[in-house]
Design an enzyme around this catalytic site. Structure first.
Site, PDB file in Angstrom:
ATOM      1  N   GLY A  30       0.842  -1.189   0.000  1.00 12.63           N
ATOM      2  CA  GLY A  30       0.000   0.000   0.000  1.00 12.63           C
ATOM      3  C   GLY A  30       0.871   1.230   0.000  1.00 12.63           C
ATOM      4  O   GLY A  30       2.094   1.147   0.087  1.00 12.63           O
ATOM      5  N   PHE A  57       2.877   9.494   2.987  1.00 12.81           N
ATOM      6  CA  PHE A  57       4.186   9.532   3.616  1.00 12.81           C
ATOM      7  C   PHE A  57       5.149   8.471   3.106  1.00 12.81           C
ATOM      8  O   PHE A  57       6.250   8.353   3.581  1.00 12.81           O
ATOM      9  CB  PHE A  57       4.035   9.386   5.132  1.00 12.81           C
ATOM     10  CG  PHE A  57       3.639  10.659   5.782  1.00 12.81           C
ATOM     11  CD1 PHE A  57       4.541  11.382   6.533  1.00 12.81           C
ATOM     12  CD2 PHE A  57       2.350  11.160   5.617  1.00 12.81           C
ATOM     13  CE1 PHE A  57       4.178  12.566   7.114  1.00 12.81           C
ATOM     14  CE2 PHE A  57       1.989  12.356   6.203  1.00 12.81           C
ATOM     15  CZ  PHE A  57       2.898  13.071   6.950  1.00 12.81           C
ATOM     16  N   GLY A  58       4.695   7.676   2.176  1.00 11.94           N
ATOM     17  CA  GLY A  58       5.589   6.657   1.668  1.00 11.94           C
ATOM     18  C   GLY A  58       4.828   5.397   1.314  1.00 11.94           C
ATOM     19  O   GLY A  58       3.603   5.355   1.369  1.00 11.94           O
ATOM     20  N   SER A  59       5.587   4.365   0.958  1.00  9.06           N
ATOM     21  CA  SER A  59       4.957   3.130   0.543  1.00  9.06           C
ATOM     22  C   SER A  59       5.354   2.008   1.487  1.00  9.06           C
ATOM     23  O   SER A  59       6.392   2.061   2.134  1.00  9.06           O
ATOM     24  CB  SER A  59       5.400   2.770  -0.867  1.00  9.06           C
ATOM     25  OG  SER A  59       5.100   3.854  -1.715  1.00  9.06           O
ATOM     26  N   LYS A  77       8.128   0.010   5.690  1.00 11.08           N
ATOM     27  CA  LYS A  77       7.591   1.272   5.218  1.00 11.08           C
ATOM     28  C   LYS A  77       8.739   2.205   4.869  1.00 11.08           C
ATOM     29  O   LYS A  77       9.625   2.459   5.681  1.00 11.08           O
ATOM     30  CB  LYS A  77       6.749   1.897   6.318  1.00 11.08           C
ATOM     31  CG  LYS A  77       6.138   3.192   5.886  1.00 11.08           C
ATOM     32  CD  LYS A  77       4.914   3.446   6.675  1.00 11.08           C
ATOM     33  CE  LYS A  77       4.845   4.918   6.972  1.00 11.08           C
ATOM     34  NZ  LYS A  77       4.021   5.227   8.056  1.00 11.08           N
ATOM     35  N   ASP A 121      -4.248   9.671  12.346  1.00 14.79           N
ATOM     36  CA  ASP A 121      -4.857   9.111  11.146  1.00 14.79           C
ATOM     37  C   ASP A 121      -5.610   7.823  11.475  1.00 14.79           C
ATOM     38  O   ASP A 121      -5.370   6.778  10.855  1.00 14.79           O
ATOM     39  CB  ASP A 121      -3.788   8.878  10.074  1.00 14.79           C
ATOM     40  CG  ASP A 121      -4.410   8.707   8.678  1.00 14.79           C
ATOM     41  OD1 ASP A 121      -5.578   9.112   8.497  1.00 14.79           O
ATOM     42  OD2 ASP A 121      -3.727   8.172   7.798  1.00 14.79           O
TER      43      ASP A 121
END
Ligand SMILES: *[C@@H]1O[C@H](CO)[C@@H](O)[C@H](O)[C@H]1NC(C)=O
Ligand SMILES: *[C@@H]1O[C@H](CO)[C@@H](O)[C@H](O)[C@H]1NC(C)=O
Ligand SMILES: *[C@@H]1O[C@H](CO)[C@@H](O)[C@H](O)[C@H]1NC(C)=O
Ligand SMILES: *[C@@H]1O[C@H](CO)[C@@H](O)[C@H](O)[C@H]1NC(C)=O
Ligand SMILES: *[C@@H]1O[C@H](CO)[C@@H](O)[C@H](O)[C@H]1NC(C)=O
Ligand SMILES: *[C@@H]1O[C@H](CO)[C@@H](O)[C@H](O)[C@H]1NC(C)=O
Length: 793
Positions: free
Chosen positions: A505, A509-511, A526, A621
């Site tokens: 995903g 902020f990044g993968s 991550k 979040d």
């Protein structure tokens, strides 16, 4: 003596002021003054005078100690202290030297007095002292350095360095043990010791020294490890020979900086220095629960592992020494605000009353009474004795306590089914109880007012309720022991993730990529891209999340920090996130019971983040996509990429807006500083989705527009007011729900999404309501919901 003095003064005067030279030995005639140091030949350890608590209040700033600290790390970390209970006030009046009798001493050259001495029984004065590469200060014969006359490893203070021994030398009778320090400033011996079990069992125990109570044991050595701490055994060895019975720790590894220490808190912790983080990381802690340390909080307190600080005074008592309390020494406990009525008037009896504290562990030293059949009788037994301070009546009969109430632990709900809560009745002066009664009456008045002025009244009630809660706040448990986190090399992660080929995903902020470590552990890696949050923030995230561990939080395994690469490595959960379970038909359907447990688990995880960590953490979040469910549907909060770390002293922070539309608290839009209540808001939105099984945001719900088109959160608020919540529940549940629970969850959700953050409950309160320990009132309808509903969408 006079000769020595002259000699010393001569040395002091004649030798030119030396820069701190890198020597590791002190020989007769040499001295070590205030700023001089011995440095082990490998540079890892230093011996010298150090100061503690320069930032702390009061007189403490003038305390100087002779000690050994780790030179490799920039944080001052003493591992041995010579004059712990005799600090030096004036550093100009202290030198380290070899005395004429051959001992290593700290002298006051002006007064000619000895502040500290190795006090070895020696026959030669031709000696020298060396700081070894392992951090051991040794007094040796100059002619034969292998003949060690005294060594600091034989007289450890609160730390055990690699290569040192703990236990008894059968020949000399020397018993090496660790003793905690009094507090973070005062290096005098404190309340706890780690020592070989004197009963002869092959184990180590932690003892509270005042009472002699053993509150933890390592379990017996089974040849490979100590039974209660299998994970620690691999590194050490227990030896029982004709000469000694002791624990031998492995030799110092020049490349790794570790230490084991008995903390002021009475816990043993082992630490590893992480070069990449420039910080100590706790790799193990025993006992795991802070409140298991005997008498940690002192008399008349309640210990709770889930709040900071863990120690709180019982109602009617106040902290005895605020100064000690601030230095984390809470063993002084609390004292009574108002004296008890001990007139013992035979006709009227004592005017004192009792206050109930539900607790998980009753105080120490209960006295059994015989022939008492009712609670009232038990109370009378206590009242008729002036020294009686509390009683408890239960299946076991009537217990009474005299004088100090020690070691009370708050109720905990780690496992609801097995928890047995006892009620402790603490005796208080009538004056205290009257104050409390008035408080209750006030509340009652408010309840009546609320019925008429519903909306305003409810808010006020909530405030009173919140004030009252501060005394015995108890939430959940499950703080697992911290385990070390791994610093990965980038190439290893690249290899583990097959060059970042399996993407799980991605977000702002990044993968996140899937990977498999060499030991076949599955991981989720991550990669933070566009890393703008700064080095410090990344470190804070790793050091905080690495240590905090909770059954409802995804576990951080490690990190990588190379060049501009910033990666976080989490445990991989091969199951779906909550949103898949709620909104996708192909995934396992969650029944009501499971949904309720998920709601509770997420609340516990959040309460832990908000309330239990050294720095508290706002997740920022919370949404179903970030709540992973494991095989047994235990929810785990994931993705701390947007998390905000806050010092305990600050309750609000200004920060750039982050989060996901649909879960954003209104204060984001108004630009005011945020609090933990933004997570509470998002949590409320998630709750609504758990109830309804559909998304709150109507545009996303165009495909499921089979119901009426009123904005769902507003439907819930209306439903609660009308007393009809049944119609709000996910139709897929086919009415198979516990209506009382549905109503409770609806009310909580609606409280959580109140417009003003101060009206929303704290997560700890949410946990209590969900656990059924606290009632919840009917919430007002949030105004913003109405506005959203009225706007075209
Ligand atoms: C330091 O302690 C002494 C006695 O212990 C006391 O008289 C003095 O006021 C203290 N000074 C400060 C600055 O706290
Ligand atoms: C050692 O002891 C001898 C005899 O007691 C004394 O003469 C000598 O000065 C001492 N040496 C030192 C370095 O103190
Ligand atoms: C010191 O050593 C002497 C001689 O070796 C011995 O007789 C004496 O008992 C020792 N004293 C102590 C306190 O160990
Ligand atoms: C050590 O060994 C001796 C003799 O074998 C035995 O009596 C003693 O109990 C042992 N101690 C421990 C702590 O295992
Ligand atoms: C005990 O209380 C009664 C009733 O209040 C009072 O009359 C009596 O004087 C008291 N006795 C003592 C010893 O205080
Ligand atoms: C207290 O007394 C009761 C009845 O005599 C007995 O059954 C119980 O075991 C006692 N409890 C303790 C802790 O001594």
């Amino acid at each position: 003596m006079a000769l020595v003095l002259v000699l010393l003064l001569f040395v002091l005067v004649s030798s030119p002021p030396r820069a701190a030279s890198a020597r590791d030995t002190i020989s007769p005639g040499e001295t070590l003054g205030g700023s001089d140091e011995l440095v082990s030949s490998n540079g890892k350890y230093k011996l010298g005078f150090f100061q503690t608590g320069s930032e702390s209040p009061g007189n403490a700033s003038s305390y100087w100690y002779l000690g050994i600290w780790i030179n490799r790390v920039p944080t001052m970390t003493p591992v041995w202290v010579a004059n712990g209970d005799d600090p030096i006030a004036d550093l100009t009046a202290a030198v380290l030297t070899i005395s004429p009798d051959g001992n290593l001493v700290v002298l006051n050259p002006v007064a000619g007095s000895i502040i500290w001495s190795t006090q070895a029984n020696i026959t030669t004065n031709n000696t020298m002292a060396t700081l070894s590469d392992g951090g051991n200060l040794m007094l040796q014969k100059s002619l034969d350095p292998s003949d060690v006359l005294w060594q600091s490893f034989n007289h450890p203070t609160s730390s055990l360095l690699p290569g040192a021994k703990l236990g008894r030398d059968k020949v000399t009778g020397l018993n090496r043990r660790l003793v905690s320090r009094k507090n973070s400033v005062d290096q005098a011996p404190g309340a706890y010791s780690l020592e070989l079990d004197p009963s002869g069992a092959a184990q180590f125990i932690l003892v509270e020294l005042n009472s002699g109570v053993t509150y933890w044991s390592s379990g017996v050595w089974n040849g490979r490890f100590f039974n209660s701490i299998p994970d620690m055994g691999a590194y050490s060895e227990f030896v029982n020979s004709s000469r000694e019975v002791c624990l031998i720790t492995p030799m110092d590894d020049a490349n790794v900086v570790t230490r084991l220490s008995l903390e002021v808190s009475g816990q043993i912790k082992s630490f590893i220095w992480y070069e990449q983080l420039q910080d100590w990381v706790t790799s193990a802690v025993q006992p795991k629960s802070q409140c298991d340390v005997y008498a940690l909080c002192g008399p008349h307190t309640v210990c709770n592992d889930n709040v900071i600080p863990s120690c709180n005074c019982m109602k009617g008592f106040s902290i005895k020494s605020l100064k000690d309390w601030e230095l984390e020494d809470r063993t002084g406990g609390c004292i009574r605000n108002n004296p008890l009525d001990c007139s013992c008037n035979k006709t009227t009896g004592s005017t004192d009353g009792f206050y109930s504290i539900p607790c998980f562990r009753l105080p120490q030293n209960a006295q059994n009474t015989t022939g008492v059949l009712s609670e009232g009788e038990c109370a009378q037994v206590c009242l008729s004795d002036c020294s009686c301070t509390a009683y408890s009546f239960g299946d076991y009969g009537c217990y009474v306590w005299h004088d100090e109430l020690l070691n009370v632990k708050d109720q905990q709900y780690s496992d609801l089914t097995s928890t047995k809560v006892e009620i402790l009745k603490v005796r208080l002066a009538a004056k205290e109880l009257i104050r409390w009664e008035n408080h209750r009456r006030e509340m009652l008045v408010w309840v009546v007012t609320c019925a008429t002025v519903a909306l305003f009244g409810l808010v006020l009630l909530l405030m009173i309720w919140r004030n009252q809660k501060k005394q015995y706040f108890c939430t959940f448990n499950n703080v697992q022991g911290g385990n070390g986190i791994v610093a990965f090399r980038y190439t290893d992660l690249k290899h583990a993730t097959k060059c970042f080929s399996i993407k799980l995903g991605s977000g702002g902020f990044g993968s996140v990529y899937k990977g498999i470590l060499a030991d076949s552990t599955a991981i989720a890696v991550k990669m933070l891209d566009g890393f703008r949050q700064g080095e410090k923030q990344f470190r804070a995230e790793v050091s905080s999340i690495g240590i905090i561990q909770h059954v409802n939080l995804v576990k951080l395994i490690g990190f990588c920090c190379e060049g501009d690469k910033r990666l976080l490595v989490y445990e991989y959960l091969p199951y779906h996130s909550l949103d898949a379970h709620l909104f996708q038909r192909s995934v396992t359907f969650l029944n009501w019971k499971t949904r309720y447990q998920v709601a509770l688990g997420v609340a516990r995880g959040l309460a832990y983040l908000h309330e239990s960590c050294r720095e508290y953490i706002i997740h920022c979040d919370i949404k179903p996509q970030n709540i992973l469910l494991d095989a047994s549907f235990t929810p785990k909060i994931a993705d701390f990429g947007m998390a905000k770390f806050m010092q305990r002293d600050f309750s609000r922070a200004l920060t750039t807006m982050r989060g996901t539309i649909g879960y954003l608290a209104p204060e984001w839009l108004s630009g005011v500083a945020i609090t933990t209540k933004i997570d509470v808001y998002s949590y409320g939105m998630v709750l609504l989705e758990i109830i309804s099984g559909r998304r709150n945001t109507s545009e996303l719900c165009s495909s499921c527009a089979d119901d009426n088109d009123v904005y769902f959160p507003l439907q819930v608020a209306n439903g609660i007011l009308k007393g009809d919540v049944q119609g709000l529940v996910d139709p897929k549940l086919r009415g198979d729900v516990n209506l009382e629970e549905v109503e409770r969850v609806c009310k909580i959700a609606c409280w959580c999404i109140q417009d003003k953050d101060s009206d929303r409950p704290a997560m700890g309160e949410v946990v209590q309501i969900l656990e059924g320990l606290r009632e919840v009132d009917v919430p007002p309808i949030p105004k913003i919901l109405q506005a959203v509903a009225e706007s075209p969408h």
